[in-house]
Enzyme design. Structure first.
Site, PDB file in Angstrom:
ATOM      1  N   HIS A   1       9.926   8.611  13.925  1.00 43.52           N
ATOM      2  CA  HIS A   1       8.757   7.771  13.626  1.00 43.52           C
ATOM      3  C   HIS A   1       7.492   8.634  13.495  1.00 43.52           C
ATOM      4  CE1 HIS A   1       7.566   3.301  13.804  1.00 43.52           C
ATOM      5  NE2 HIS A   1       6.651   3.973  13.101  1.00 43.52           N
TER       6      HIS A   1
ATOM      7  N   GLU B   1      14.945   2.279  18.421  1.00 47.35           N
ATOM      8  CA  GLU B   1      14.154   3.494  18.663  1.00 47.35           C
ATOM      9  C   GLU B   1      13.291   3.422  19.920  1.00 47.35           C
ATOM     10  OE1 GLU B   1      11.735   3.459  15.005  1.00 47.35           O
ATOM     11  OE2 GLU B   1       9.975   3.182  16.277  1.00 47.35           O
TER      12      GLU B   1
ATOM     13  N   ASP C   1       9.868  -6.765  -5.044  1.00 44.03           N
ATOM     14  CA  ASP C   1       8.876  -7.257  -4.082  1.00 44.03           C
ATOM     15  C   ASP C   1       8.759  -8.756  -4.287  1.00 44.03           C
ATOM     16  OD1 ASP C   1       6.381  -7.885  -2.679  1.00 44.03           O
ATOM     17  OD2 ASP C   1       5.994  -5.743  -2.662  1.00 44.03           O
TER      18      ASP C   1
ATOM     19  N   LYS D   1       0.828  -1.217   0.000  1.00 44.18           N
ATOM     20  CA  LYS D   1       0.000   0.000   0.000  1.00 44.18           C
ATOM     21  C   LYS D   1       0.864   1.270   0.000  1.00 44.18           C
ATOM     22  CE  LYS D   1      -2.173  -1.963   3.439  1.00 44.18           C
ATOM     23  NZ  LYS D   1      -1.803  -3.381   3.193  1.00 44.18           N
ATOM     24  N   ILE D   2       1.896   1.298   0.859  1.00 50.16           N
ATOM     25  CA  ILE D   2       2.722   2.512   0.967  1.00 50.16           C
ATOM     26  C   ILE D   2       3.692   2.625  -0.212  1.00 50.16           C
ATOM     27  CG2 ILE D   2       4.459   3.693   2.374  1.00 50.16           C
ATOM     28  CD1 ILE D   2       3.070   2.387   4.861  1.00 50.16           C
TER      29      ILE D   2
ATOM     30  N   CYS E   1       9.018  -2.463   2.761  1.00 53.97           N
ATOM     31  CA  CYS E   1       8.618  -3.845   3.050  1.00 53.97           C
ATOM     32  C   CYS E   1       8.530  -4.018   4.564  1.00 53.97           C
ATOM     33  CB  CYS E   1       9.602  -4.833   2.432  1.00 53.97           C
ATOM     34  SG  CYS E   1      11.284  -4.630   3.020  1.00 53.97           S
ATOM     35  N   PRO E   2       7.816  -5.021   5.033  1.00 51.91           N
ATOM     36  CA  PRO E   2       7.695  -5.213   6.488  1.00 51.91           C
ATOM     37  C   PRO E   2       8.970  -5.794   7.087  1.00 51.91           C
ATOM     38  CG  PRO E   2       6.378  -6.847   5.302  1.00 51.91           C
ATOM     39  CD  PRO E   2       7.032  -6.002   4.263  1.00 51.91           C
TER      40      PRO E   2
ATOM     41  N   THR F   1      11.472   4.473   5.956  1.00 51.80           N
ATOM     42  CA  THR F   1      10.317   4.869   6.769  1.00 51.80           C
ATOM     43  C   THR F   1       9.545   3.622   7.194  1.00 51.80           C
ATOM     44  OG1 THR F   1       8.928   5.097   4.809  1.00 51.80           O
ATOM     45  CG2 THR F   1       9.991   7.111   5.606  1.00 51.80           C
ATOM     46  N   SER F   2      10.168   2.448   7.064  1.00 50.91           N
ATOM     47  CA  SER F   2       9.396   1.222   7.312  1.00 50.91           C
ATOM     48  C   SER F   2       9.615   0.698   8.738  1.00 50.91           C
ATOM     49  CB  SER F   2       9.753   0.166   6.267  1.00 50.91           C
ATOM     50  OG  SER F   2       8.815  -0.870   6.318  1.00 50.91           O
ATOM     51  N   ARG F   3      10.711   0.011   8.967  1.00 57.31           N
ATOM     52  CA  ARG F   3      11.064  -0.439  10.321  1.00 57.31           C
ATOM     53  C   ARG F   3      12.575  -0.371  10.445  1.00 57.31           C
ATOM     54  NH1 ARG F   3       6.736   0.606  11.615  1.00 57.31           N
ATOM     55  NH2 ARG F   3       5.088  -0.722  12.447  1.00 57.31           N
TER      56      ARG F   3
HETATM   57  P1  NAD Z   1       1.851  -3.836   2.869  1.00 58.97           P
HETATM   58  O1  NAD Z   1       1.679  -5.140   3.546  1.00 58.97           O
HETATM   59  O2  NAD Z   1       0.719  -3.241   2.105  1.00 58.97           O
HETATM   60  O3  NAD Z   1       3.092  -3.933   1.849  1.00 58.97           O
HETATM   61  C1  NAD Z   1       4.295  -4.571   2.162  1.00 58.97           C
HETATM   62  C2  NAD Z   1       4.894  -5.090   0.860  1.00 58.97           C
HETATM   63  O4  NAD Z   1       6.170  -5.640   1.154  1.00 58.97           O
HETATM   64  C3  NAD Z   1       4.045  -6.185   0.205  1.00 58.97           C
HETATM   65  O5  NAD Z   1       3.834  -5.903  -1.164  1.00 58.97           O
HETATM   66  C4  NAD Z   1       4.886  -7.431   0.386  1.00 58.97           C
HETATM   67  O6  NAD Z   1       4.747  -8.384  -0.672  1.00 58.97           O
HETATM   68  C5  NAD Z   1       6.297  -6.833   0.396  1.00 58.97           C
HETATM   69  N1  NAD Z   1       7.290  -7.735   0.957  1.00 58.97           N
HETATM   70  C6  NAD Z   1       7.129  -8.691   1.897  1.00 58.97           C
HETATM   71  N2  NAD Z   1       8.295  -9.328   2.090  1.00 58.97           N
HETATM   72  C7  NAD Z   1       9.207  -8.742   1.279  1.00 58.97           C
HETATM   73  C8  NAD Z   1      10.579  -8.953   1.032  1.00 58.97           C
HETATM   74  N3  NAD Z   1      11.268  -9.925   1.664  1.00 58.97           N
HETATM   75  N4  NAD Z   1      11.193  -8.167   0.134  1.00 58.97           N
HETATM   76  C9  NAD Z   1      10.518  -7.208  -0.535  1.00 58.97           C
HETATM   77  N5  NAD Z   1       9.204  -6.956  -0.342  1.00 58.97           N
HETATM   78  C10 NAD Z   1       8.570  -7.719   0.546  1.00 58.97           C
HETATM   79  O7  NAD Z   1       2.385  -2.854   3.979  1.00 58.97           O
HETATM   80  P2  NAD Z   1       2.325  -1.246   3.960  1.00 58.97           P
HETATM   81  O8  NAD Z   1       1.052  -0.792   4.526  1.00 58.97           O
HETATM   82  O9  NAD Z   1       2.743  -0.767   2.617  1.00 58.97           O
HETATM   83  O10 NAD Z   1       3.447  -0.921   5.059  1.00 58.97           O
HETATM   84  C11 NAD Z   1       4.819  -1.218   4.825  1.00 58.97           C
HETATM   85  C12 NAD Z   1       5.581  -1.052   6.117  1.00 58.97           C
HETATM   86  O11 NAD Z   1       5.591   0.332   6.460  1.00 58.97           O
HETATM   87  C13 NAD Z   1       4.925  -1.724   7.337  1.00 58.97           C
HETATM   88  O12 NAD Z   1       5.358  -3.049   7.449  1.00 58.97           O
HETATM   89  C14 NAD Z   1       5.395  -0.886   8.493  1.00 58.97           C
HETATM   90  O13 NAD Z   1       6.527  -1.502   9.057  1.00 58.97           O
HETATM   91  C15 NAD Z   1       5.816   0.430   7.852  1.00 58.97           C
HETATM   92  N6  NAD Z   1       5.044   1.586   8.376  1.00 58.97           N
HETATM   93  C16 NAD Z   1       5.728   2.638   8.889  1.00 58.97           C
HETATM   94  C17 NAD Z   1       5.028   3.753   9.383  1.00 58.97           C
HETATM   95  C18 NAD Z   1       5.740   4.968   9.916  1.00 58.97           C
HETATM   96  O14 NAD Z   1       5.095   5.834  10.550  1.00 58.97           O
HETATM   97  N7  NAD Z   1       7.035   5.128   9.730  1.00 58.97           N
HETATM   98  C19 NAD Z   1       3.635   3.745   9.341  1.00 58.97           C
HETATM   99  C20 NAD Z   1       2.972   2.650   8.788  1.00 58.97           C
HETATM  100  C21 NAD Z   1       3.684   1.569   8.308  1.00 58.97           C
END
Ligand code: NAD
Length: 337
Positions: free
Chosen positions: A301, A269, A180, A160-161, A211-212, A238-240
């Protein structure tokens, strides 16, 4: 339902209280909300005794020991008010018969826009220009940037992001490549090219992580990955935090391999972010070393932190609690793999 919310700030109280009032105004049974400021830990777990539901955030680490204790004191539901769930021991929740729900998509735009904002700030140095101009210094030396148009940007994780980030970057006229494990057909239709991870690392001027965090992605960006990247590359996370090996990133910043680093998340963090530590000495030497680089931009964050996102988080979290209470199918349930 009685819900104990942990790691809460004034804005959590504001948005959850407003949503709870809106539920009552619709004539539905609202919840009894108890707001606690600290993170939920084994030491203070007693605060949650007797609550059938808890609501926790990204840095509340829910271990097997903590969950067992809370289950023995009446816990049935964990309503996460975030998208990621790497902080929850899902094997333990399954064994203990606890239900876990999350907010899968509160505002992908908020996070994607923040990631692109970090790219622009690092590139065009808005943070430096802001201070200079306020001090009457209108020189441009040291502020030289580059056109984003025509640059190759790599998006790792096009869920989604990542998908929103790709769309914004295509709008800038960037060439967007992606990696991905499950390619996104919509992105491909927009002209995003999927390539193997190593190929992405080699090709890109900018790389953004979406990615997560999972065992397979822990330190996805390590010394090896950094050495494959173009010299002077920009990396945005911005992920983890634990997607990036921060020690390896410091080495790469010192050698110039990493030309820019934007972090909204950091592996350690939990002991730093969301608190005012301005009167204390920060003990994390890796974090403080990162702060010394003039080409590193760190935010605490905050990528999710928009009004739209907070409204949606409160709405979906309390919706998850209502569905659980009614025994309905939980759309946003998190299951152990
Ligand atoms: P999502 O589940 O919609 O998308 C994650 C994508 O990563 C999927 O398309 C999945 O197939 C892919 N993926 C899984 N394993 C992978 C790998 N080994 N290599 C490459 N891609 C892989 O999640 P989202 O809503 O887009 O969120 C992504 C991440 O953003 C979350 O996991 C969260 O950690 C992080 N996040 C951060 C904040 C912030 O405030 N900084 C807020 C929300 C989410």
């Amino acid at each position: 339902m009685r819900l104990a919310l942990f790691s809460t700030k004034s804005y959590d109280r504001e948005f959850f209280t407003a949503e709870n009032a809106a539920i009552a105004a619709r004539g539905m049974p609202s919840h009894e909300l108890a707001f606690f400021e600290p993170r939920l830990t084994l030491e203070n777990a007693r605060l949650a005794w007797g609550f059938p539901a808890i609501c926790t955030f990204v840095n509340d680490h829910l271990s097997a020991a903590l969950l067992t204790q809370l289950r023995d004191h009446g816990l049935r539901l964990i309503a996460l008010r975030c998208a990621g769930f790497n902080q929850v021991d899902l094997r333990a929740t399954a064994d203990l018969g606890l239900t876990v729900a999350r907010v899968p998509a509160y505002s992908p735009y908020a996070v994607a826009e923040h990631a692109v904002g970090m790219m622009l700030s690092l590139n065009r140095k808005f943070h430096k220009a802001y201070n200079r101009v306020r001090e009457g210094n209108f020189q441009l030396e040291g502020l030289l940037g580059f056109d984003m148009h025509g640059k190759t940007v790599g998006v790792i994780g096009t869920g989604k992001i990542g998908q929103c980030a790709a769309k914004i970057l295509l709008g800038f006229g960037c060439r967007v490549v992606a990696y991905d494990v499950v390619p996104n057909d919509e992105c491909a239709a927009w002209g995003v090219t999927y390539v193997p991870l190593d190929e992405l690392l080699r090709q890109c001027d900018i790389i953004t992580l979406h990615c997560p965090l999972m065992p397979q992605t822990h330190h996805l960006i390590d010394e090896r990955a950094l050495n494959l990247m173009k010299p002077g590359v920009m990396l945005i996370n911005t992920s983890r935090g634990a997607l990036v090996d921060a020690v390896a990133a410091i080495v790469a910043l010192k050698s110039g391999r990493l030309g820019y680093l934007g972090l909204d998340v950091y592996e350690e963090e939990a002991d730093l972010f969301f608190e005012d530590l301005s009167q204390r000495v920060i003990q994390d030497d890796i974090f403080t070393r990162l702060l010394t680089f003039n080409n590193v931009l760190i935010t605490g964050h905050q990528a999710f932190f928009t009004r739209t996102a907070l409204e949606q988080i409160a709405r979906v979290t309390l919706g998850n609690v209502i569905a659980f209470e009614r025994g309905e199918k939980l759309e946003n349930q998190v299951l152990a793999k």
